[in-house]
Scaffold this active site. Sequence first.
Site, PDB file in Angstrom:
ATOM      1  CG  HIS A   3      -0.612   0.274   2.498  1.00 26.44           C
ATOM      2  ND1 HIS A   3      -0.454   1.558   2.972  1.00 26.44           N
ATOM      3  CD2 HIS A   3      -0.368  -0.542   3.560  1.00 26.44           C
ATOM      4  CE1 HIS A   3      -0.112   1.525   4.252  1.00 26.44           C
ATOM      5  NE2 HIS A   3      -0.044   0.261   4.624  1.00 26.44           N
ATOM      6  CG  ASP A  21       2.208   1.672   8.285  1.00 23.51           C
ATOM      7  OD1 ASP A  21       1.901   1.046   7.252  1.00 23.51           O
ATOM      8  OD2 ASP A  21       1.430   1.807   9.254  1.00 23.51           O
ATOM      9  CD  GLU A  67      -3.215  -0.950   5.340  1.00 20.39           C
ATOM     10  OE1 GLU A  67      -3.177  -1.937   6.085  1.00 20.39           O
ATOM     11  OE2 GLU A  67      -2.905   0.215   5.716  1.00 20.39           O
ATOM     12  CD  GLU A  68      -2.138   3.133   7.402  1.00 17.19           C
ATOM     13  OE1 GLU A  68      -2.867   2.790   8.360  1.00 17.19           O
ATOM     14  OE2 GLU A  68      -0.931   2.837   7.339  1.00 17.19           O
ATOM     15  CG  ASP A 100       1.530  -3.343   6.151  1.00 17.99           C
ATOM     16  OD1 ASP A 100       2.179  -2.344   6.540  1.00 17.99           O
ATOM     17  OD2 ASP A 100       0.306  -3.324   5.976  1.00 17.99           O
ATOM     18  CG  HIS A 142       0.030   4.501  12.736  1.00 14.86           C
ATOM     19  ND1 HIS A 142      -1.348   4.390  12.719  1.00 14.86           N
ATOM     20  CD2 HIS A 142       0.468   3.759  11.696  1.00 14.86           C
ATOM     21  CE1 HIS A 142      -1.711   3.606  11.713  1.00 14.86           C
ATOM     22  NE2 HIS A 142      -0.625   3.207  11.089  1.00 14.86           N
TER      23      HIS A 142
END
Length: 343
Positions: free
Chosen positions: A64, A175, A207-208, A230, A318
Amino acid sequence: MNIDLLKRLCEMPGVPGHEHRVRDLIQDEINGMFDEVTTDPMGSLLCRRDAKKKSAPKVMLLCHMDEIGFLVSHIDKNGFLYLQPVGGFDPRNLFSRRVLVCTDDGDFKGVMNPGGKPIHISAPEDRKKVPQVGEFFVDLGMGDKARDVVQVGDFVVMDEPFVEMGDKLVSKALDNRIACWLGIEAMRKLGKNGKGAEIHVAFTCQEEVGLRGARTASFAIRPDIGLGIDVTLACDTPGIPEKDATTQQGEGFGLHVRDSSFIADKALVSEVEELAKRKKIPYQRTMLAAGGQDGAAAQQAAAGARAVGITVGTRYIHTVTEMIDKNDLQAALDILVAYLAEF
């Protein structure tokens, strides 16, 4: 190791629904590497390399492109921007951040802070409160002129540089620009090998916010095997019990067995594990109690597919200080190339 490519990928802004800049970078990088490259209606970049035989199995790598970020939802009369998140943020990580507001006419640097009193005039009880994400605003330093250059729907990302620290790499958006890097570099390193499979590398969008691009891409491709590429947690840091660490950095790629979105195919897990042992590629089995990844979309598309996750343990996920170990990244690259070359 092509660190420059990973740096460019990580520093390129692209939140869910606004991955176009990342997609353009990838398209330039993969020129000539695939037999067909298309962009689907949702914005995912679908890349296919043909096999020698038409009856070959379809192997799909899902990588992603989006990073967590924000969309501008309101601009007040004084030019302060209010935001809606696209992706999961812990508000404790949002205080006093530099951000980039991305518009069709250019990017503008700003600062993010929560509303309320600064430390000099706040009461002790005020300092204990953690504001919610919706209480943060962005100040472009333009006053009401911000209303002339920003509009509702423009996107906002954290503005922090990519840094190399010994064996570690630190950046926002590891990410999941890690996966984009792995998708590109695995195909580059594979060369003319692995022609026994029809290989699809899908650089997916959104994706998130729920594996959205991976779902549509997987229904279009209908793979036999899905490899969800990922990050995963590396909570090998102070204050976290060993049982919750998920991965230990420096001990190899993560062979992802389960999360709340899917349970990996048992036989496929064993195949990848045996290959890693045979090729002496370091690995560790991983599971997450929550969260999901694009491999789940491949597994559940159409009549279904065998699926497993290939992950890289990442500290401080994140945040703007996401950290990986270069040895783990190399192990993930090595297992992908080795697996694809088996066909």
